[in-house]
Write an enzyme that holds these catalytic residues in place. Structure first.
Site, PDB file in Angstrom:
ATOM      1  N   TYR A 278       1.158  -0.994  -0.143  1.00 10.01           N
ATOM      2  CA  TYR A 278      -0.280  -0.133  -0.338  1.00 10.01           C
ATOM      3  C   TYR A 278       0.821   0.946  -0.207  1.00 10.01           C
ATOM      4  O   TYR A 278       0.452   2.480  -0.896  1.00 10.01           O
ATOM      5  CB  TYR A 278      -1.012   0.102   1.162  1.00 10.01           C
ATOM      6  CG  TYR A 278      -1.719   0.570   0.779  1.00 10.01           C
ATOM      7  CD1 TYR A 278      -2.980   0.962   0.430  1.00 10.01           C
ATOM      8  CD2 TYR A 278      -2.072   1.853   2.259  1.00 10.01           C
ATOM      9  CE1 TYR A 278      -3.676   2.349   0.673  1.00 10.01           C
ATOM     10  CE2 TYR A 278      -2.485   3.229   2.520  1.00 10.01           C
ATOM     11  CZ  TYR A 278      -3.490   3.244   1.349  1.00 10.01           C
ATOM     12  OH  TYR A 278      -3.566   4.549   1.847  1.00 10.01           O
TER      13      TYR A 278
ATOM     14  N   LYS B 217       1.337   4.373  -3.174  1.00 12.34           N
ATOM     15  CA  LYS B 217       1.077   5.440  -2.768  1.00 12.34           C
ATOM     16  C   LYS B 217       2.260   6.678  -3.087  1.00 12.34           C
ATOM     17  O   LYS B 217       1.747   7.778  -3.783  1.00 12.34           O
ATOM     18  CB  LYS B 217       0.289   5.572  -1.024  1.00 12.34           C
ATOM     19  CG  LYS B 217      -0.992   4.997  -1.168  1.00 12.34           C
ATOM     20  CD  LYS B 217      -2.198   5.925  -1.685  1.00 12.34           C
ATOM     21  CE  LYS B 217      -3.192   5.147  -1.292  1.00 12.34           C
ATOM     22  NZ  LYS B 217      -4.443   5.543  -2.827  1.00 12.34           N
TER      23      LYS B 217
END
Length: 234
Positions: A157, A161
């Site tokens: 994750y 990002k």
């Protein structure tokens, strides 16, 4: 002329609230949702239009762009909000299968949607692109041993990002001499399904800085990474 916006992943959570706040400003915010039934239900609640949009489906994205062009002729605001994750854990326990799933939505989906919508955004006198990122994609914050993020590990994750942040800067550079501004925003730790509603902010609070970037004036910034409290380190 009507000001139009497209919000991906807008049938619930932060995306729904972004669309609501934009709608409250008189903007025609199109609810983009992978599940057509849920998208329609959210749109009916807000009195806004909707379009089926799975950010991992290239053909569907092109169809959505064609529909927006036929209905509105242009797009003024694009909010790339759709995102997914897997639970935190040591990087050594991450799998490439998980990485591919997350990147398909958080990274490749943003590129696919942005490229499809960019011709419509170029028709706007003041196009705005806002990518919903996370403080967890900040390399500076991640390496700060005095920050609460230090003990948190989620290779897939967080790296997705961080990649999204570079995507933001890359589009901003291409569009530097145009009226289109491209920024990325961290909504904060918001109570949503993605974190099992364990956040500390409401969706309304998380959506506010995103909406602010979506309606920037002509002298507003581009190529920035911000949260409600101010700028974030890349």
């Amino acid at each position: 002329m009507v000001t139009t916006a497209l919000v991906t992943g807008a049938n619930k959570g932060i995306g729904f609230e972004i669309a609501r706040q934009l709608g409250d400003r008189g903007i025609t915010a199109i609810i983009g949702a992978r599940d057509e039934e849920r998208g329609r239900a959210a749109a009916e609640r807000l009195g806004l239009p909707h379009v089926r949009l799975d950010v991992t489906d290239a053909a569907g994205i092109r169809a959505a762009a064609t529909w927006i062009e036929q209905e509105y002729g242009r797009l003024d605001i694009l909010v790339n909000n759709a995102g997914i994750t897997f639970p935190d854990g040591p990087p050594s326990q991450s799998t490439t299968e998980e990485a591919r799933q997350v990147y398909e939505t958080n990274v490749f989906g943003v590129i696919e949607v942005t490229n499809a919508m960019l011709p419509l955004l170029r028709r706007s006198p003041a196009g705005r692109i806002v990518n919903v990122s996370s403080e967890r994609g900040s390399i500076g914050r991640t390496l700060d041993q005095d920050h609460p993020l230090w003990p948190m590990l989620n290779l897939v994750y967080c790296s997705s990002k961080a990649a999204l942040n570079m995507i933001t800067v890359s589009y901003a550079k291409e569009l530097w001499d145009t009226p289109i501004k491209v920024n990325t925003v961290d909504p904060g730790w918001v109570k949503t399904d993605i974190n099992h509603n364990e956040g500390i902010k409401t969706p309304e609070e998380g959506a506010a800085p995103i909406v602010a970037m979506a309606v920037l004036d002509a002298d507003g910034p581009t190529a920035t990474f911000v949260q409600h409290e101010g700028p974030l380190p890349w």
